[in-house]
Design an enzyme around this catalytic site. Structure first.
Site, short mmCIF file in Angstrom:
data_model
loop_
_atom_site.label_atom_id
_atom_site.label_comp_id
_atom_site.label_asym_id
_atom_site.label_seq_id
_atom_site.Cartn_x
_atom_site.Cartn_y
_atom_site.Cartn_z
CB ALA A 68 39.85 41.59 49.60
CB ALA A 69 42.21 41.21 45.57
CG ASN A 96 45.01 46.36 38.82
OD1 ASN A 96 44.12 47.18 38.71
ND2 ASN A 96 45.74 46.24 39.92
CG HIS A 129 35.81 38.07 43.40
ND1 HIS A 129 34.47 38.18 43.67
CD2 HIS A 129 36.18 39.27 42.90
CE1 HIS A 129 34.05 39.39 43.33
NE2 HIS A 129 35.08 40.08 42.86
CD GLU A 130 39.82 40.42 42.99
OE1 GLU A 130 39.88 41.11 41.96
OE2 GLU A 130 39.01 40.65 43.91
CG HIS A 166 36.83 40.71 38.48
ND1 HIS A 166 35.61 41.05 37.97
CD2 HIS A 166 36.76 40.92 39.81
CE1 HIS A 166 34.82 41.45 38.95
NE2 HIS A 166 35.50 41.38 40.08
CD GLU A 172 33.32 43.73 41.57
OE1 GLU A 172 33.36 42.72 42.30
OE2 GLU A 172 34.35 44.31 41.17
#
Length: 1015
Positions: free
Chosen positions: A417-418, A421, A453-454, A457, A476
């Site tokens: 999904a993604a 980085n 979510h991303e 991170h 995660e």
């Protein structure tokens, strides 16, 4: 056979595999993978929404030996000093300082070989490498040690401090060249440099101490494919506490796959355009440049990318300078990164356009996408919430975002999904582009949660990174949890953290973790293929980030931080001791609460590991279920027809314990795990279950909405595992006709789905179908259908109400409610006749699937045409999945064959097509046959991409349930070539359980249903 006898053999129906979702999140975020959201729509009995070859020329042995001898003799005659040495003495190094390919390399290379590299040279290099490798291994055998390049982890005698990486991308023939200079610190003396490199051609290697001291002679170098490393053997040892520079010139292909540095494409104004993008997590940076490709090896990076001026390049940091050349090329030099791991380094070469915004703290946020998508404003929603979320996280974590910019890149093809980085997050288009005029609330929720979510991170995973993949859940798990926290910030009324987290994460994880083939949250990881994990979650905040920023952390660092935080508020708890039982043991417990009839107010509480099939063998035979023990904080309350007491907490540490409960009267019931805050299931004696069912029927609001959803989920899963009679969960859902909250309906829908799949080919299926329709009918009539909302805001006033309506319509159409079918057919017919789509956004997927299933082939062809003509990615997704709902086996076969054409169906979408056909009872055997026949193609395409192969294997096999299908699966596994052994072992366990469940419980279920329908 009574219940206790059956319990000894209890099998489950299939727990549906978790996708990625976590990570990886595939399928609809609004209604996670395996839910009715992916399988709504009609069929005759139940309607659901289903939605290479490398050549190598073998040369004669004599030719290879002669070539090697010739090179050696020339070197001796010319007294060449091998300060610069190719990987296999295959010719002089490239002269270009920027590592660009010579003219010959810019021409398209032959299939299966790197650019500018003849097959004879490749064969000679391979043989030369093998000879060197054998010599080295013999030396280590004499020492009675394993050579460092044969070990699964890199040797720890070197540490990279900085990479200077210069790339040239040739998009016309999909090749690239590179020169990497790595500054190395020597921790222990060694004459070997071992680093990762895979599927590339090394042209030259040089090692130097510094500019004054000159080079260190390279004796030889070779690849060791088994561990994907490149070994440089020096003529002397590197000295401790000194730094050296390793220079490697190389070239490789921009592959047509999904990992490393790969290519993708899209069509604009009838012209196909290409782009190159990276996906390095977890172990694929080594395909793009030689590196120390483990998360613990953090270093700084200075990237330069040379490309044609018609393209632009992106990387983790902003462009510092751009140098334009007269021949139409440009080199972008990017700023140096902070300390970071290789797996979230990134770059891209594309001809996208962008829109931009800036946060309060000055972070520049850009969203890059296809020019037509930017022009339509498809990225505006994602761009705006990203700015708000960065500001939210900076305040919440009390740690500022660490880079000057964040680019969001929307690509047509991506394995996940993604990917988070640092500074350049890459998303597949379906998870970031949103057209408000034609996107549903579920799709908006999907996009929102992936972005949340991303972005999380950027702190957990990028700023603080796991030491090794055994603790991948440290990044995660938390990011998955913060999907709900961040979405609650954006939409406070949606109540995501306290409600949807239960059904969309907790209940789903417990399905997979109930298999005997499960694994602990933290476990030893030796290689990349071991990283496919079930993730756990715990909330944490500032201290952990501040201490470990720009560094690495393991699980004990987290436990220590939490213990210190508790000490500051006067509580001394050894968090590690408690949590190790939950992270180092596989599975989770089931608590059983029994009323003691001989002693007043005393109950018996016991614990055991919950498994769907007690006969299934665990991966580690030494660990029988009797050896599992947890410290469980059990919250418990006593209730009656009008009141529930405040909760008490009991720490359950033994296999069985007696506890005195005050005010436990004859008519009182017990409720455990209040608000579903614990990671375990709760079972009761039948008398208590009856009291709870009676309470739900009389006044369900005495029990909280979270516990109502939890009771439904526990009851269905306990029955599937043989702990409960099959009728108990079906009796519980009778109260739903009065349930006005979305969450219990959502829990019931998710729990009914796998049961429906086990029964949908049964002769007596209509009995089950009729029972479910009776439970749905009254709420369906109360809620009705949504009005056409094309001119209204996408985010409607009452999210919970609209999602409840959608859930009920989905169930009604799926189980064949006549009015629901008529409404769907009318809406489809109106669209076809008027060529104007007036179908309400939030139920379009249901209507499309229902229409394709009920109506003739012309409707299928109409949907197929719309799929090709429409550009909005959200609409393309549901149109494609609707095509899998057909009852026509010829159309399903046609679609399966088309799914492997990448220009028709994107690589990541082909998996969904195959899985959705497998969920259609008319296509299950077709998908299973197609999967076996095309396995080599599928495995070559998806085998290295974490979760994609496991998702495909699970999706195709999870509802196979006959003895013949089980035999076919076992025979296929014996004959197949490729990896995915863990996924296939889970598939066998699942199908065996399905077969046993049907044998033991199917008739019991149908007998109760027939009796129930006559009353």
């Amino acid at each position: 056979m009574d219940l206790e006898e059956k319990r000894e053999k209890r099998p489950p129906v299939t727990p549906m595999m978790i996708e990625e979702e976590a990570a990886l999140r595939n399928g609809s975020r609004g209604l996670p993978p395996g839910s009715w959201a992916e399988a709504a729509g009609p069929r005759p009995r139940t309607t659901e929404r289903h939605i290479a070859v490398h050549k190598r020329l073998v040369l004669g042995f004599a030719v290879s030996i002669l070539a090697l001898l010739a090179v050696t003799m020339i070197a001796v005659l010319l007294s060449v000093r091998f300060e610069e040495c190719s990987a296999a003495a295959d010719g002089p190094p490239r002269g270009s300082g920027n590592g660009s390919l010579p003219g010959a390399a810019r021409q398209p290379s032959g299939a299966g070989q790197p650019p500018g590299r003849p097959e004879q040279e490749e064969e000679n290099e391979a043989r030369g490498g093998e000879v060197a490798e054998e010599e080295e291994e013999e030396e280590w055998q004499r020492r009675r040690e394993l050579p460092p390049w044969t070990r699964p982890r890199l040797p720890q005698h070197l540490r990279p401090l900085h990479y200077n990486l210069m790339l040239s991308a040739f998009m016309e023939n999909f090749t690239f060249s590179g020169e990497v200079n790595v500054q190395l610190e020597v921790l222990n003396a060694s004459r070997y440099i071992v680093l990762h490199a895979h599927r590339m051609h090394i042209e030259a290697v040089r090692v130097a101490e510094d500019k004054l001291a000159g080079g260190v002679r390279v004796d030889r170098s070779f690849f060791y494919p088994q561990t994907q490393v490149f070994v440089v053997v020096l003529n002397r040892s590197l000295e401790v506490q000194k730094s050296y520079n390793l220079k490697i010139i190389y070239n490789a292909l921009i592959e047509n796959e999904l990992l490393g540095f790969f290519r993708s494409s899209y069509v604009l104004h009838g012209e196909r355009r290409f782009l190159g993008v990276t996906q390095f997590s977890p172990t694929h940076a080594r395909k793009a440049f030689p590196c120390f490709d483990e998360p613990i090896y953090k270093a700084t990076f200075k990237i330069s990318i040379r490309h044609q001026a018609t393209y632009l390049s992106l990387s983790n940091m902003p462009v510092e300078t751009s140098v334009f050349e007269e021949d139409g090329w440009v080199t972008d030099h990017f700023s140096q990164t902070p300390l970071m791991s290789t797996y979230y380094l990134a770059w891209a070469v594309c001809n996208f356009t962008y829109r931009e915004t800036v946060t309060k703290s000055g972070v520049v946020v850009r969203l890059y996408a296809r020019p037509d998508a930017i022009r339509r404003g498809s990225g505006d929603y994602a761009l705006n919430i990203t700015r708000r979320l960065i500001e939210f996280y900076e305040d919440y974590f009390k740690v500022p975002y660490s880079l000057p910019k964040l680019d969001l890149l929307a690509v047509p093809k991506h394995p996940y999904a993604a990917m988070e980085n640092w500074g350049l997050s890459v998303f597949v288009e379906q998870r970031i582009l949103l057209d408000p005029s034609i996107s549903s609330i579920s799709y908006l929720l999907d996009v929102t949660m992936v972005i949340v979510h991303e972005l999380c991170h950027q702190w957990f995973g990028d700023l603080v990174t796991p030491v090794w993949w055994e603790d991948v859940w440290l990044k995660e798990g938390f990011a998955h949890y913060f999907e709900f926290v961040g979405t609650d910030y954006l939409y406070p009324g949606w109540n995501m953290e306290k409600q949807r987290f239960l059904t969309d994460v907790l209940h789903e994880v417990m399905l997979l973790d109930g298999l005997a083939s499960s694994h602990p949250v933290s476990q030893e990881v030796q290689q990349a293929t071991d990283i496919d994990r079930v993730f756990d979650w715990i909330a944490y905040k500032k201290d952990y980030l501040t201490i470990h920023k720009y560094g690495n952390a393991a699980r004990n660092d987290l436990w220590n931080t939490l213990s210190k935080a508790l000490k500051r508020v006067g509580k001394s708890v050894n968090i590690q001791q408690v949590m190790d039982q939950w992270t180092l043991q596989m599975g989770y417990p089931v608590i059983t609460i029994l009323g003691n009839e001989t002693t007043d107010n005393v109950i018996v509480i016991s614990q055991e590991r919950f498994v769907y099939d007690i006969d299934a063998k665990p991966k580690d035979p030494a660990l029988g279920d009797s050896s599992y023990l947890w410290q469980i904080p059990l919250t418990i309350a006593v209730g009656n027809t009008s009141h529930i007491s405040s909760e008490a907490i009991i720490w359950v540490s033994n296999k069985s314990e007696h506890h005195k409960i005050p005010a436990l009267e004859e008519a009182s019931w017990l409720l455990g795990n209040i608000n579903q805050t614990g990671y375990f299931r709760v079972n009761y004696d039948i008398r208590n279950w009856r009291l709870l069912i009676n309470q739900l029927t009389r006044n369900h609001e005495v029990i909280s909405v979270s516990n109502r959803a939890g009771l439904i989920d526990d009851a269905f899963n306990l029955a599937r595992a043989g702990y409960l009679p099959q009728n108990i969960p079906l009796e519980i859902i009778r109260y739903l006709s009065e349930e006005k909250d979305f969450l219990p309906w959502h829990a019931a829908s998710r729990a009914l789905y796998p049961l429906d799949k086990l029964l949908d080919r049964a002769e007596n299926y209509n009995v089950f179908n009729e029972y479910i329709l009776r439970q749905v009918a009254s709420m369906y009539l109360k809620l009705g259908w949504p009005m056409n909302n094309l001119n209204k805001s996408l985010v409607q006033a009452s999210y919970q109400h609209e999602e409840l309506r959608r859930e009920v319509i989905m169930l009604a159409c799926s189980f064949g409610n006549k009015h629901c079918h008529q409404q769907a057919a009318t809406l489809i017919s109106d669209w076809i006749s008027s060529n104007r789509n007036r179908i309400p956004l939030n139920v379009r997927d249901i209507v499309y699937c229902t229409g394709v299933s009920l109506m003739d082939e012309d409707v299928w062809e109409f949907i197929w045409m719309k799929f090709h003509s429409i550009t909005a990615v959200s609409e393309k997704k549901i149109l494609l999945e609707a095509l899998t709902c057909s009852d026509d086996r010829n159309l399903l076969n046609r679609l399966l064959n088309l799914s492997l054409n990448s220009e028709v169906v994107l690589d990541q979408d082909a998996i969904d097509v195959i899985i959705h056909v497998a969920r259609n009872p008319h296509g299950r055997d077709l998908a299973w046959k197609f999967f076996r026949e095309k396995w080599k193609i599928l495995n070559a395409r998806y085998g290295e991409a974490l979760f994609m192969n496991s998702k495909l294997i699970s999706g195709v096999t999870e509802f196979l349930n006959t003895e013949e299908e089980l035999r076919e699966l076992k025979n296929f596994i014996k004959s197949y070539e490729g990896g995915a052994a863990v996924s296939f072992s889970r598939a066998v366990e699942t199908v065996e359980a399905n077969v046993r469940w049907k044998k033991l419980y199917k008739e019991e279920l149908f007998q109760w249903l027939r009796k129930s329908l006559t009353h």
